[in-house]
Motif scaffolding. Structure first.
Motif, PDB file in Angstrom:
ATOM      1  N   LEU A 121       0.829  -1.214   0.000  1.00  0.00           N
ATOM      2  CA  LEU A 121       0.000   0.000   0.000  1.00  0.00           C
ATOM      3  C   LEU A 121       0.858   1.256   0.000  1.00  0.00           C
ATOM      4  O   LEU A 121       0.601   2.198  -0.762  1.00  0.00           O
ATOM      5  N   GLU A 122       1.865   1.274   0.850  1.00  0.00           N
ATOM      6  CA  GLU A 122       2.725   2.458   0.941  1.00  0.00           C
ATOM      7  C   GLU A 122       3.420   2.713  -0.396  1.00  0.00           C
ATOM      8  O   GLU A 122       3.520   3.864  -0.849  1.00  0.00           O
ATOM      9  N   THR A 123       3.869   1.652  -1.036  1.00  0.00           N
ATOM     10  CA  THR A 123       4.521   1.799  -2.343  1.00  0.00           C
ATOM     11  C   THR A 123       3.521   2.268  -3.395  1.00  0.00           C
ATOM     12  O   THR A 123       3.838   3.107  -4.237  1.00  0.00           O
ATOM     13  N   HIS A 124       2.308   1.749  -3.331  1.00  0.00           N
ATOM     14  CA  HIS A 124       1.274   2.138  -4.288  1.00  0.00           C
ATOM     15  C   HIS A 124       0.878   3.605  -4.124  1.00  0.00           C
ATOM     16  O   HIS A 124       0.729   4.337  -5.109  1.00  0.00           O
ATOM     17  N   PHE A 125       0.721   4.037  -2.873  1.00  0.00           N
ATOM     18  CA  PHE A 125       0.331   5.433  -2.614  1.00  0.00           C
ATOM     19  C   PHE A 125       1.394   6.405  -3.128  1.00  0.00           C
ATOM     20  O   PHE A 125       1.073   7.486  -3.624  1.00  0.00           O
ATOM     21  N   ASN A 126       2.665   6.037  -2.968  1.00  0.00           N
ATOM     22  CA  ASN A 126       3.769   6.975  -3.217  1.00  0.00           C
ATOM     23  C   ASN A 126       4.552   6.674  -4.482  1.00  0.00           C
ATOM     24  O   ASN A 126       5.673   7.146  -4.651  1.00  0.00           O
ATOM     25  N   TYR A 127       3.966   5.908  -5.357  1.00  0.00           N
ATOM     26  CA  TYR A 127       4.595   5.557  -6.623  1.00  0.00           C
ATOM     27  C   TYR A 127       4.870   6.819  -7.449  1.00  0.00           C
ATOM     28  O   TYR A 127       4.177   7.827  -7.304  1.00  0.00           O
ATOM     29  N   SER A 128       5.885   6.776  -8.299  1.00  0.00           N
ATOM     30  CA  SER A 128       6.217   7.945  -9.144  1.00  0.00           C
ATOM     31  C   SER A 128       5.297   7.971 -10.357  1.00  0.00           C
ATOM     32  O   SER A 128       5.642   7.489 -11.438  1.00  0.00           O
ATOM     33  N   TYR A 129       4.108   8.538 -10.142  1.00  0.00           N
ATOM     34  CA  TYR A 129       3.133   8.576 -11.215  1.00  0.00           C
ATOM     35  C   TYR A 129       3.424   9.702 -12.196  1.00  0.00           C
ATOM     36  O   TYR A 129       3.885  10.772 -11.815  1.00  0.00           O
ATOM     37  N   GLU A 130       3.091   9.454 -13.446  1.00  0.00           N
ATOM     38  CA  GLU A 130       3.279  10.456 -14.486  1.00  0.00           C
ATOM     39  C   GLU A 130       2.357  11.653 -14.218  1.00  0.00           C
ATOM     40  O   GLU A 130       1.215  11.505 -13.817  1.00  0.00           O
ATOM     41  N   GLY A 131       2.902  12.853 -14.445  1.00  0.00           N
ATOM     42  CA  GLY A 131       2.095  14.063 -14.294  1.00  0.00           C
ATOM     43  C   GLY A 131       1.770  14.407 -12.860  1.00  0.00           C
ATOM     44  O   GLY A 131       0.759  15.069 -12.589  1.00  0.00           O
ATOM     45  N   GLY A 132       2.604  13.956 -11.912  1.00  0.00           N
ATOM     46  CA  GLY A 132       2.378  14.309 -10.515  1.00  0.00           C
ATOM     47  C   GLY A 132       1.442  13.391  -9.776  1.00  0.00           C
ATOM     48  O   GLY A 132       1.186  13.557  -8.588  1.00  0.00           O
ATOM     49  N   GLY A 133       0.861  12.404 -10.503  1.00  0.00           N
ATOM     50  CA  GLY A 133       0.048  11.403  -9.824  1.00  0.00           C
ATOM     51  C   GLY A 133      -1.325  11.869  -9.417  1.00  0.00           C
ATOM     52  O   GLY A 133      -1.840  11.491  -8.360  1.00  0.00           O
ATOM     53  N   SER A 134      -1.948  12.730 -10.242  1.00  0.00           N
ATOM     54  CA  SER A 134      -3.306  13.172  -9.932  1.00  0.00           C
ATOM     55  C   SER A 134      -4.207  11.959  -9.704  1.00  0.00           C
ATOM     56  O   SER A 134      -4.265  11.045 -10.526  1.00  0.00           O
ATOM     57  N   GLY A 135      -4.897  11.944  -8.590  1.00  0.00           N
ATOM     58  CA  GLY A 135      -5.751  10.818  -8.236  1.00  0.00           C
ATOM     59  C   GLY A 135      -5.140   9.892  -7.207  1.00  0.00           C
ATOM     60  O   GLY A 135      -5.842   9.075  -6.599  1.00  0.00           O
ATOM     61  N   ALA A 136      -3.808  10.026  -6.975  1.00  0.00           N
ATOM     62  CA  ALA A 136      -3.148   9.137  -6.011  1.00  0.00           C
ATOM     63  C   ALA A 136      -3.658   9.374  -4.591  1.00  0.00           C
ATOM     64  O   ALA A 136      -3.629   8.460  -3.763  1.00  0.00           O
ATOM     65  N   SER A 137      -4.120  10.579  -4.290  1.00  0.00           N
ATOM     66  CA  SER A 137      -4.630  10.864  -2.946  1.00  0.00           C
ATOM     67  C   SER A 137      -5.901  10.076  -2.637  1.00  0.00           C
ATOM     68  O   SER A 137      -6.319   9.986  -1.486  1.00  0.00           O
ATOM     69  N   ARG A 138      -6.518   9.518  -3.674  1.00  0.00           N
ATOM     70  CA  ARG A 138      -7.716   8.698  -3.468  1.00  0.00           C
ATOM     71  C   ARG A 138      -7.351   7.319  -2.930  1.00  0.00           C
ATOM     72  O   ARG A 138      -8.179   6.666  -2.269  1.00  0.00           O
ATOM     73  N   LEU A 139      -6.138   6.860  -3.190  1.00  0.00           N
ATOM     74  CA  LEU A 139      -5.762   5.488  -2.832  1.00  0.00           C
ATOM     75  C   LEU A 139      -5.818   5.210  -1.335  1.00  0.00           C
ATOM     76  O   LEU A 139      -6.348   4.166  -0.926  1.00  0.00           O
ATOM     77  N   PRO A 140      -5.280   6.096  -0.464  1.00  0.00           N
ATOM     78  CA  PRO A 140      -5.416   5.830   0.975  1.00  0.00           C
ATOM     79  C   PRO A 140      -6.879   5.798   1.430  1.00  0.00           C
ATOM     80  O   PRO A 140      -7.223   5.035   2.347  1.00  0.00           O
ATOM     81  N   VAL A 141      -7.712   6.598   0.787  1.00  0.00           N
ATOM     82  CA  VAL A 141      -9.148   6.582   1.112  1.00  0.00           C
ATOM     83  C   VAL A 141      -9.724   5.208   0.788  1.00  0.00           C
ATOM     84  O   VAL A 141     -10.473   4.622   1.593  1.00  0.00           O
ATOM     85  N   LEU A 142      -9.373   4.678  -0.360  1.00  0.00           N
ATOM     86  CA  LEU A 142      -9.884   3.368  -0.765  1.00  0.00           C
ATOM     87  C   LEU A 142      -9.358   2.258   0.143  1.00  0.00           C
ATOM     88  O   LEU A 142     -10.069   1.282   0.411  1.00  0.00           O
ATOM     89  N   ALA A 143      -8.130   2.407   0.614  1.00  0.00           N
ATOM     90  CA  ALA A 143      -7.573   1.397   1.520  1.00  0.00           C
ATOM     91  C   ALA A 143      -8.321   1.377   2.849  1.00  0.00           C
ATOM     92  O   ALA A 143      -8.693   0.312   3.355  1.00  0.00           O
TER      93      ALA A 143
END
Length: 380
Positions: A193-215
């Motif tokens: 989970l920690e790796t998924h939340f903080n992965y180096s997403y293209e374009g700054g990772g818009s939408g990544a802040s949703r992942l902890p909510v889903l967890a």
């Protein structure tokens, strides 16, 4: 309500209306708007080039939305320096591009008007000089604007058509076969989970802040049936990622209700944001009018530097006024505790996989990253 708030509501509502029509077309509840062959080809060109010409797509979307709200505006005059012009870039930056990002459509970093080819000293006439590439895209872009302005092409219907095709394209790109590992130790689940939340997403990772909510939500889905505290309680459906809690009526990102619909427990989740007194105050504004028994403010940020004297003082103040048990904690430590309560942590993984597969704020890159991370972990 301020002028900016009214504008935001107007553009947001119009975009949501157009997007909903596109979704209805995707779900076969309605049909795709019909245009003549030439116009259809031009609209198809915009869709085909959207990923590689995000600026053109954002600019055209801005112009079409603005035209649908302001029919008397000549949208070819996209700068205030033109006679009877308007600031297309401001509208795009504040309303259009953020919305496109929120629904996982192609979008520029901040605005489509960042390139010189789209923002010059000329209005968007058919003889517009700057070189938009390829020529087929430039022709489609300028012709559509001309048809909206001079030949009564319906701007909203044109955008519904574009959005409908982009929805279909987006859904085709969703990964159907997401990795679903079983029998992992809790430490490995947290690492995933920690790796998924903080992965180096293209374009700054818009939408990544949703992942902890889903967890966190996935953990609650398990606990509702396994933990006595939540017996006879109702886990509310997640709100749309773009919906403000104050507008939707929710007390937080995750909400558990009593049978009568009153809020029993709420959770506010921050990604890489340190909890401050101001954040606690904002959270309190959401639940103070309800008889919420417990409220969590969780963050993925390291809280070692937090001023706990200030935070605890504010927590005690709210407890005395309201009676709610307010808890500030880390997302990872909370998940560790929740997972220990479960009979089988595989159920949590199944829920998380299903949620990242179906949540509208989660993009193709987030799903692909999940598979890559799981594969890497299994090979170590």
């Amino acid at each position: 309500m301020s002028k900016e708030s009214k504008n935001k509501l107007a553009y947001s509502d119009k975009l949501q209306e157009i997007y909903q029509k596109a979704m209805n077309i995707y779900s076969k509840k309605s049909k795709l708007p019909n245009f003549n062959e030439e116009t259809t080809q031009e609209l198809d060109e915009i869709v085909f080039r959207a990923d590689n010409a995000k600026g053109v797509f954002a600019v055209l979307t801005t112009l079409l939305v603005h035209k649908s709200l302001m029919p008397q505006q000549d949208i070819r005059y996209y700068q205030t320096k033109f006679d009877n012009g308007f600031s297309g870039r401001t509208i795009d930056t504040k309303f259009i591009t953020p919305f496109l990002k929120s629904i996982s459509f192609p979008a520029p970093s901040t605005s489509g008007w960042l390139t010189r080819t789209l923002e010059s000293s000329q209005p968007y006439m058919l003889d517009y000089k700057p070189a938009i590439s390829p020529k087929t895209l430039k022709s489609a872009f300028l012709n559509l604007i001309d048809k909206v302005q001079n030949y009564d092409l319906n701007s909203q219907e044109a955008l519904v058509y574009i959005f409908a095709l982009l929805v279909e394209k987006r859904e085709e790109e969703r990964l159907d076969n997401l990795a679903n590992p079983h029998n992992l130790p809790i430490s490995d689940i947290i690492l995933l989970l920690e790796t998924h939340f903080n992965y180096s997403y293209e374009g700054g990772g818009s939408g990544a802040s949703r992942l902890p909510v889903l967890a966190i939500y996935s953990a609650y889905q398990c606990m509702m049936n396994q933990v006595k505290r939540y017996e006879d309680k109702i886990l509310c459906e997640l709100e749309n990622h773009t919906s403000a809690d104050t507008r939707s009526g929710s007390v937080g990102d995750v909400e558990i209700d009593e049978q009568d619909g009153s809020a029993f427990e709420g959770v506010e989740i921050k990604h890489n944001i340190e909890v401050t007194r101001e954040i606690i105050e904002i959270a309190y504004d959401k639940f103070k009018s309800q008889q919420t028994k417990r409220y969590y403010i969780l963050t993925t940020a390291n809280m070692d530097r937090a001023d706990w004297n200030v935070l605890n003082k504010e927590i005690r103040r709210i407890s005395k006024i309201h009676g709610c048990q307010l808890i500030v904690n880390g997302v990872y430590s909370t998940l560790k505790y929740y997972l220990r309560l479960l009979d089988d942590t595989s159920e949590f993984i199944e829920n998380y996989v299903e949620n990242i597969k179906n949540d509208s704020a989660v993009k193709y890159q987030h799903r692909k990253a999940w598979n890559d991370i799981v594969s890497r972990l299994s090979n170590e």
